[in-house]
Design an enzyme around this catalytic site. Structure first.
Site, PDB file in Angstrom:
ATOM      1  N   LYS A  40       0.835  -1.211   0.000  1.00  0.00           N
ATOM      2  CA  LYS A  40       0.000   0.000   0.000  1.00  0.00           C
ATOM      3  C   LYS A  40       0.867   1.258   0.000  1.00  0.00           C
ATOM      4  O   LYS A  40       0.651   2.174  -0.786  1.00  0.00           O
ATOM      5  CB  LYS A  40      -0.923  -0.029   1.226  1.00  0.00           C
ATOM      6  CG  LYS A  40      -1.843   1.171   1.360  1.00  0.00           C
ATOM      7  CD  LYS A  40      -3.037   0.851   2.219  1.00  0.00           C
ATOM      8  CE  LYS A  40      -2.799   1.035   3.701  1.00  0.00           C
ATOM      9  NZ  LYS A  40      -2.671   2.448   4.124  1.00  0.00           N
ATOM     10  N   SER A  41       1.866   1.298   0.887  1.00  0.00           N
ATOM     11  CA  SER A  41       2.736   2.482   0.968  1.00  0.00           C
ATOM     12  C   SER A  41       3.438   2.741  -0.363  1.00  0.00           C
ATOM     13  O   SER A  41       3.515   3.877  -0.833  1.00  0.00           O
ATOM     14  CB  SER A  41       3.834   2.262   2.010  1.00  0.00           C
ATOM     15  OG  SER A  41       3.348   2.467   3.291  1.00  0.00           O
ATOM     16  N   GLY A  54      -4.851   8.127   4.919  1.00  0.00           N
ATOM     17  CA  GLY A  54      -3.999   9.069   5.655  1.00  0.00           C
ATOM     18  C   GLY A  54      -2.711   9.372   4.900  1.00  0.00           C
ATOM     19  O   GLY A  54      -2.197  10.493   4.946  1.00  0.00           O
ATOM     20  N   ASP A  56       2.828  -0.476  12.072  1.00  0.00           N
ATOM     21  CA  ASP A  56       1.503  -0.992  11.701  1.00  0.00           C
ATOM     22  C   ASP A  56       1.276  -2.418  12.198  1.00  0.00           C
ATOM     23  O   ASP A  56       0.163  -2.925  12.133  1.00  0.00           O
ATOM     24  CB  ASP A  56       1.314  -0.914  10.181  1.00  0.00           C
ATOM     25  CG  ASP A  56       1.223   0.541   9.713  1.00  0.00           C
ATOM     26  OD1 ASP A  56       0.897   1.419  10.537  1.00  0.00           O
ATOM     27  OD2 ASP A  56       1.498   0.803   8.523  1.00  0.00           O
ATOM     28  N   LYS A  69      -3.553   6.573  14.335  1.00  0.00           N
ATOM     29  CA  LYS A  69      -3.724   5.849  13.074  1.00  0.00           C
ATOM     30  C   LYS A  69      -5.204   5.880  12.675  1.00  0.00           C
ATOM     31  O   LYS A  69      -5.945   6.716  13.151  1.00  0.00           O
ATOM     32  CB  LYS A  69      -3.182   4.424  13.212  1.00  0.00           C
ATOM     33  CG  LYS A  69      -1.700   4.393  13.560  1.00  0.00           C
ATOM     34  CD  LYS A  69      -0.870   4.994  12.437  1.00  0.00           C
ATOM     35  CE  LYS A  69       0.576   5.174  12.813  1.00  0.00           C
ATOM     36  NZ  LYS A  69       1.332   5.907  11.798  1.00  0.00           N
ATOM     37  N   ARG A  77      -6.873  -2.637   9.895  1.00  0.00           N
ATOM     38  CA  ARG A  77      -5.930  -3.528  10.588  1.00  0.00           C
ATOM     39  C   ARG A  77      -6.552  -4.135  11.854  1.00  0.00           C
ATOM     40  O   ARG A  77      -6.154  -5.220  12.276  1.00  0.00           O
ATOM     41  CB  ARG A  77      -4.621  -2.797  10.895  1.00  0.00           C
ATOM     42  CG  ARG A  77      -3.920  -2.337   9.617  1.00  0.00           C
ATOM     43  CD  ARG A  77      -2.445  -2.083   9.775  1.00  0.00           C
ATOM     44  NE  ARG A  77      -1.957  -1.290   8.650  1.00  0.00           N
ATOM     45  CZ  ARG A  77      -1.686  -1.773   7.436  1.00  0.00           C
ATOM     46  NH1 ARG A  77      -1.839  -3.057   7.191  1.00  0.00           N
ATOM     47  NH2 ARG A  77      -1.276  -0.985   6.467  1.00  0.00           N
TER      48      ARG A  77
HETATM   49  C1  S3P Z   1       2.905   5.158   6.162  1.00  0.00           C
HETATM   50  C2  S3P Z   1       3.617   5.515   7.263  1.00  0.00           C
HETATM   51  C3  S3P Z   1       3.201   5.209   8.636  1.00  0.00           C
HETATM   52  C4  S3P Z   1       2.183   4.069   8.650  1.00  0.00           C
HETATM   53  C5  S3P Z   1       1.101   4.249   7.643  1.00  0.00           C
HETATM   54  C6  S3P Z   1       1.680   4.346   6.239  1.00  0.00           C
HETATM   55  C7  S3P Z   1       3.396   5.580   4.846  1.00  0.00           C
HETATM   56  O1  S3P Z   1       2.639   6.383   9.193  1.00  0.00           O
HETATM   57  O2  S3P Z   1       1.605   3.930   9.921  1.00  0.00           O
HETATM   58  O3  S3P Z   1       0.207   3.145   7.674  1.00  0.00           O
HETATM   59  O4  S3P Z   1       2.975   5.015   3.814  1.00  0.00           O
HETATM   60  O5  S3P Z   1       4.237   6.498   4.809  1.00  0.00           O
HETATM   61  P1  S3P Z   1       3.592   7.514   9.858  1.00  0.00           P
HETATM   62  O6  S3P Z   1       4.703   7.697   8.925  1.00  0.00           O
HETATM   63  O7  S3P Z   1       2.810   8.753  10.014  1.00  0.00           O
HETATM   64  O8  S3P Z   1       4.014   6.914  11.175  1.00  0.00           O
END
Ligand code: S3P
Length: 432
Positions: free
Chosen positions: A21-22, A96, A317, A344, A390
């Site tokens: 996903k990221s 997010g 996560d 989150k 999650r």
């Molecule tokens: C993510 C970074 C994390 C993670 C989120 C996805 C990303 O958040 O918890 O699910 O894709 O950069 P943070 O970087 O704000 O901790």
């Protein structure tokens, strides 16, 4: 939508979990910033990553290989160029990562205005963490109550800054790296602890000058990006649900293939190893700057561990899954330094503790983490996902490992990152 997960037989066979996903979010955004066409292999088909495709289309990018029924193995994105996004209203849905990353690109444009908003959960996710440093760079932003979406962004000239992030956050770091591409002069970002570095790797592959030095990351202004081809590995965070399930369900022997093994993501494996888990990892090389490989899991006797410090951002996560595994481990496990978990898709300190306690786990939330008295396993019962993907999948794994089964209210939330979760689980329970 509720779903029931009963104590199960072993998980067996080989599975390639869905794409990361990221990495998918970043692939779509960086392809949209690019010149010409970018081929993305293995883009994740989920609610969150579809929000990002819709967003880049609203900004003027063209996307081929996606329709309502599915996403092709390779999609093509015709970018608008670093300085080309059109003004638009963007619905980020539940994503997010999109909410935090995109404003970095938009803030440094020469003209245009944008509004970013999303669902009820997004409206509770703080954006001051990006708004404050972006303002230091000269950005013009407005948010509700000074810290929440909707977020309005107006084009403004930016200057590079040296900035120390108050918390380790890949989302904040990535947002500022994007802004740094458009700013005058160099931008240097120091993090208290290292967070995932997918953005740095992908920007370097696209020709940007991004460098890590003395624990900080620096980015220089860019004229153009040429991503060319991006390959998305399978998502370690999705694989993690099956890793923990196979560790706990007797007789399991599970191999997860093609999984992203970027060391800034795999903190769960070192935590589980400390808890006594025997997990075999075999690298399969690197494509597009991201390493991937196979993970083989069989059940192991677990012991409690202290979890905190630098490993927290590397497992952020997966911490609810650590708490679940700890219910089955001998001794008391403490997860500390994890206040970020409260920010989150839900307050995961609260929702994970509540879920596991409702199933008979001896689990207590603390200010910055979770304390778990292990050894008793889980009885079973009912769990509410609180609309958090999650937590829904945590409930499902808890059900398989429980004595009486678990009813998960709001299981449909899983589609935010893993629409095929239940089907993949069913296939592993059939033997792969
Ligand atoms: C993510 C970074 C994390 C993670 C989120 C996805 C990303 O958040 O918890 O699910 O894709 O950069 P943070 O970087 O704000 O901790």
């Amino acid at each position: 939508m509720a779903a029931r997960f009963d104590p199960s037989g072993p998980l067996r066979g080989t599975l390639r979990p869905p794409p990361d996903k990221s990495v998918s979010h970043r692939a779509a955004l960086i392809a949209a910033m690019g010149e010409g066409e970018t081929a993305i292999e293995g883009y994740l088909d989920s609610a969150d990553t579809r929000s990002t495709l819709t967003a880049i289309e609203a900004l003027g990018a063209r996307v081929e290989g996606v329709d309502a029924t599915g996403i092709e193995p390779v999609i093509r994105v015709r970018g608008v160029g670093l300085r080309g996004p059109a003004g638009a209203d963007i619905d980020v849905g539940n994503a997010g990562t999109l909410l935090r990353l995109l404003p970095g690109w938009l803030a440094g444009q020469e003209t245009g205005a944008w509004a970013l908003d999303g669902d009820d959960s997004i409206r509770c996710r703080p954006v001051d963490r990006i708004a404050e440093p972006l303002r230091l760079m000269g950005a013009r932003l407005r948010c509700r109550d000074g810290r929440l979406p909707p977020l309005r962004v107006e084009a403004a000239p930016l200057r590079g800054i040296s900035y120390r992030l108050p918390v380790a956050s890949a989302q904040v770091k990535s947002c500022l790296l994007f802004a740094g591409l458009l700013a005058a002069g160099e931008t240097r970002l120091a993090e208290p602890l290292s967070s995932r570095d997918h953005t740095e790797r992908m920007l370097v592959a696209a020709g940007a000058e991004v460098e890590r030095q003395d624990g900080a990351v620096g980015v220089r202004p860019a004229v153009r990006l040429e991503p060319g081809e991006i390959v998305v590995p399978a998502d370690f965070s999705s694989a993690a649900f099956f890793v923990v399930a196979a560790l706990l369900v007797p007789g399991s022997d599970l191999t997860l293939a093609g999984v992203g093994l970027n060391p800034t993501r795999t903190g769960l494996l070192s935590i589980l190893a400390r808890m006594g888990a025997e997990i075999e990892v075999e690298g399969e090389g690197e494509r597009g700057g991201e390493p991937s490989g196979r993970i083989r899991v069989r059940p192991s006797q677990l012991r409690a561990a202290e979890v905190g410090g630098a490993e927290i951002p590397l497992a952020i996560d997966e911490l609810p899954l650590v708490a679940l595994a700890a219910c089955f481990a001998e001794g008391t496990t403490t997860i500390r330094d994890a206040a970020e978990l409260r920010r989150k898709e839900s307050d995961r300190v609260a929702t994970a503790s509540e879920a596991l306690a409702a199933l008979g786990g001896r689990v207590e939330p603390t200010e910055d983490g979770i304390r778990i008295e292990g050894g008793g396993g889980l009885r079973g019962g009912a769990v509410d996902s609180h609309g958090d993907h999650r937590i829904a999948m945590l409930g499902a794994v808890a059900g398989l490992t429980s004595r009486q089964g678990v009813e998960v209210e709001g299981m449909d939330a899983a589609a935010v990152s893993y629409p095929g979760f239940e089907a993949d689980l069913a296939s592993l329970l059939r033997g792969g």
